[in-house]
Design a protein around this motif. Structure first.
Motif, PDB file in Angstrom:
ATOM      1  N   ARG A  16       0.845  -1.211   0.000  1.00 16.33           N
ATOM      2  CA  ARG A  16       0.000   0.000   0.000  1.00 16.33           C
ATOM      3  C   ARG A  16       0.874   1.252   0.000  1.00 16.33           C
ATOM      4  N   GLU A  17       1.955   1.215   0.767  1.00 14.09           N
ATOM      5  CA  GLU A  17       2.838   2.395   0.832  1.00 14.09           C
ATOM      6  C   GLU A  17       3.546   2.596  -0.507  1.00 14.09           C
ATOM      7  N   MET A  18       3.921   1.501  -1.159  1.00 13.60           N
ATOM      8  CA  MET A  18       4.554   1.614  -2.473  1.00 13.60           C
ATOM      9  C   MET A  18       3.546   2.174  -3.490  1.00 13.60           C
ATOM     10  N   TYR A  19       2.292   1.737  -3.358  1.00 12.10           N
ATOM     11  CA  TYR A  19       1.273   2.305  -4.256  1.00 12.10           C
ATOM     12  C   TYR A  19       1.103   3.798  -3.988  1.00 12.10           C
ATOM     13  N   SER A  20       1.144   4.186  -2.710  1.00 10.95           N
ATOM     14  CA  SER A  20       1.033   5.619  -2.364  1.00 10.95           C
ATOM     15  C   SER A  20       2.135   6.390  -3.084  1.00 10.95           C
ATOM     16  N   ALA A  21       3.366   5.869  -3.010  1.00 12.27           N
ATOM     17  CA  ALA A  21       4.499   6.525  -3.675  1.00 12.27           C
ATOM     18  C   ALA A  21       4.231   6.645  -5.181  1.00 12.27           C
ATOM     19  N   VAL A  45       8.009  15.298  -3.257  1.00 10.95           N
ATOM     20  CA  VAL A  45       8.424  15.162  -1.854  1.00 10.95           C
ATOM     21  C   VAL A  45       7.560  14.084  -1.182  1.00 10.95           C
ATOM     22  N   GLN A  46       6.264  14.115  -1.512  1.00 12.47           N
ATOM     23  CA  GLN A  46       5.342  13.122  -0.943  1.00 12.47           C
ATOM     24  C   GLN A  46       5.727  11.707  -1.382  1.00 12.47           C
ATOM     25  N   TYR A  47       6.152  11.602  -2.628  1.00 15.16           N
ATOM     26  CA  TYR A  47       6.648  10.306  -3.135  1.00 15.16           C
ATOM     27  C   TYR A  47       7.783   9.788  -2.230  1.00 15.16           C
ATOM     28  N   GLU A  49       8.437  10.604   0.830  1.00 13.59           N
ATOM     29  CA  GLU A  49       7.896  10.251   2.159  1.00 13.59           C
ATOM     30  C   GLU A  49       7.317   8.848   2.147  1.00 13.59           C
ATOM     31  N   GLU A  50       6.589   8.541   1.076  1.00 14.53           N
ATOM     32  CA  GLU A  50       5.952   7.227   0.996  1.00 14.53           C
ATOM     33  C   GLU A  50       6.970   6.098   0.862  1.00 14.53           C
ATOM     34  N   MET A  51       8.049   6.388   0.146  1.00 16.47           N
ATOM     35  CA  MET A  51       9.111   5.379   0.044  1.00 16.47           C
ATOM     36  C   MET A  51       9.697   5.107   1.427  1.00 16.47           C
ATOM     37  N   LEU A  52       9.845   6.171   2.207  1.00 22.55           N
ATOM     38  CA  LEU A  52      10.334   5.989   3.581  1.00 22.55           C
ATOM     39  C   LEU A  52       9.343   5.131   4.383  1.00 22.55           C
ATOM     40  N   HIS A  53       8.033   5.425   4.230  1.00 18.55           N
ATOM     41  CA  HIS A  53       7.027   4.636   4.953  1.00 18.55           C
ATOM     42  C   HIS A  53       7.142   3.155   4.589  1.00 18.55           C
ATOM     43  N   ALA A  54       7.281   2.899   3.293  1.00 22.94           N
ATOM     44  CA  ALA A  54       7.381   1.508   2.832  1.00 22.94           C
ATOM     45  C   ALA A  54       8.637   0.838   3.397  1.00 22.94           C
ATOM     46  N   HIS A  93      -7.257   8.907  -0.333  1.00 18.76           N
ATOM     47  CA  HIS A  93      -6.286   7.816  -0.247  1.00 18.76           C
ATOM     48  C   HIS A  93      -5.648   7.760   1.145  1.00 18.76           C
ATOM     49  N   GLU A  94      -5.312   8.928   1.678  1.00 18.98           N
ATOM     50  CA  GLU A  94      -4.704   8.941   3.015  1.00 18.98           C
ATOM     51  C   GLU A  94      -5.678   8.447   4.086  1.00 18.98           C
ATOM     52  N   GLN A  95      -6.972   8.736   3.898  1.00 18.64           N
ATOM     53  CA  GLN A  95      -7.962   8.223   4.860  1.00 18.64           C
ATOM     54  C   GLN A  95      -8.022   6.697   4.784  1.00 18.64           C
ATOM     55  N   PHE A  96      -7.876   6.174   3.585  1.00 20.53           N
ATOM     56  CA  PHE A  96      -7.808   4.711   3.399  1.00 20.53           C
ATOM     57  C   PHE A  96      -6.567   4.156   4.117  1.00 20.53           C
ATOM     58  N   ILE A  97      -5.437   4.856   3.964  1.00 17.78           N
ATOM     59  CA  ILE A  97      -4.207   4.405   4.626  1.00 17.78           C
ATOM     60  C   ILE A  97      -4.371   4.478   6.150  1.00 17.78           C
ATOM     61  N   THR A  98      -4.994   5.526   6.630  1.00 15.89           N
ATOM     62  CA  THR A  98      -5.229   5.645   8.080  1.00 15.89           C
ATOM     63  C   THR A  98      -6.027   4.440   8.583  1.00 15.89           C
ATOM     64  N   GLU A 126       1.807   9.974  12.217  1.00 20.76           N
ATOM     65  CA  GLU A 126       2.107  10.448  10.864  1.00 20.76           C
ATOM     66  C   GLU A 126       0.822  10.672  10.057  1.00 20.76           C
ATOM     67  N   GLN A 127      -0.160   9.773  10.226  1.00 25.85           N
ATOM     68  CA  GLN A 127      -1.386   9.904   9.432  1.00 25.85           C
ATOM     69  C   GLN A 127      -2.190  11.148   9.811  1.00 25.85           C
ATOM     70  N   VAL A 128      -2.095  11.564  11.082  1.00 27.38           N
ATOM     71  CA  VAL A 128      -2.796  12.797  11.479  1.00 27.38           C
ATOM     72  C   VAL A 128      -2.195  13.954  10.685  1.00 27.38           C
ATOM     73  N   GLU A 129      -0.863  13.985  10.592  1.00 24.17           N
ATOM     74  CA  GLU A 129      -0.167  15.046   9.860  1.00 24.17           C
ATOM     75  C   GLU A 129      -0.500  14.989   8.360  1.00 24.17           C
ATOM     76  N   GLU A 130      -0.522  13.777   7.820  1.00 22.40           N
ATOM     77  CA  GLU A 130      -0.800  13.621   6.378  1.00 22.40           C
ATOM     78  C   GLU A 130      -2.186  14.191   6.039  1.00 22.40           C
ATOM     79  N   GLU A 131      -3.182  13.813   6.819  1.00 27.25           N
ATOM     80  CA  GLU A 131      -4.543  14.281   6.532  1.00 27.25           C
ATOM     81  C   GLU A 131      -4.666  15.786   6.760  1.00 27.25           C
TER      82      GLU A 131
HETATM   83 FE1  OFO Z   1       0.815   8.981   2.956  1.00 24.86          FE
HETATM   84  O1  OFO Z   1       1.154   7.854   4.380  1.00 24.86           O
HETATM   85 FE2  OFO Z   1       2.086   6.414   3.849  1.00 24.86          FE
HETATM   86  O2  OFO Z   1       0.829   5.862   2.640  1.00 24.86           O
END
Ligand code: OFO
Length: 182
Positions: A16-21, A45-47, A49-54, A93-98, A126-131
């Motif tokens: 899911r995180e890779m898909y986010s990226a 930049v968001q890309y 961040e998502e790679m870091l999450h993954a 999408h971020e609400q789905f991730i949350t 992190e998800q609070v910040e993302e949303e």
């Molecule tokens: Fe955007 O938080 Fe990970 O997916």
């Protein structure tokens, strides 16, 4: 040690995180095409961040002695109607991730898996910040409506978003974070 069920769920989250990226990379490409360089920067930049999450999930699975199993990443959309359309989709999408992070936490609690609970807390915050970020930009875009000047001003503002994100994970998350100053 983590359960097989937790391992499966964590591997699904890597995907899911890779898909986010991938999704935000597609949005960045679309913005570049439209001449919205600041928006393109924000999504790139968001890309990162998502790679870091993954990668954090990837590393956690391995540190627990479990097996990483990668799956195909779904194709993201390539066309978007407007910046508001992109940020509305980003928020959804971020609400789905949350929800998926909450499900992982529920599983960790049910399994009395304290290590995973502590690990997942970072994502809950992190998800609070993302949303919040997405909601802020959506509010600005609704205010701007079709005003090109307003859109250009926001584009300049978003150009200032700095990455400060690790991109080299070969030595693990800690050392990547330290090297990037994140
Ligand atoms: Fe955007 O938080 Fe990970 O997916």
């Amino acid at each position: 040690m983590i359960s097989d069920k937790m391992t499966r769920a964590l591997n699904e989250q890597v995907n899911r995180e890779m898909y986010s990226a991938y999704l935000y990379m597609a949005m960045s490409a679309h913005c570049s095409q439209e001449g919205l360089k600041g928006f393109a920067n924000w999504f790139m930049v968001q890309y990162h961040e998502e790679m870091l999450h993954a990668m954090k999930f990837y590393e956690y699975i391995q540190r627990q002695g479990a097996r990483v199993k990668l799956a195909a990443i779904k194709e993201p959309p390539a066309e978007f109607e407007s910046p508001l359309d992109m940020f509305t989709k980003t928020l959804a999408h971020e609400q789905f991730i949350t929800r998926s992070i909450n499900d992982l936490m529920e599983l960790a609690i049910a399994e009395k898996d304290h290590a995973s609970q502590i690990f997942l807390e970072w994502y809950v915050t992190e998800q609070v910040e993302e949303e919040e970020n997405d909601n802020d930009i959506i509010a600005q875009l609704k205010f701007i409506k079709d005003n090109p000047q307003g859109l250009m001003m926001l584009d300049r503002e978003l150009a200032g978003r700095a990455a400060n994100m690790p991109t080299d994970f070969s030595k693990g998350i800690e050392s990547a974070m330290a090297a990037s100053g994140a």
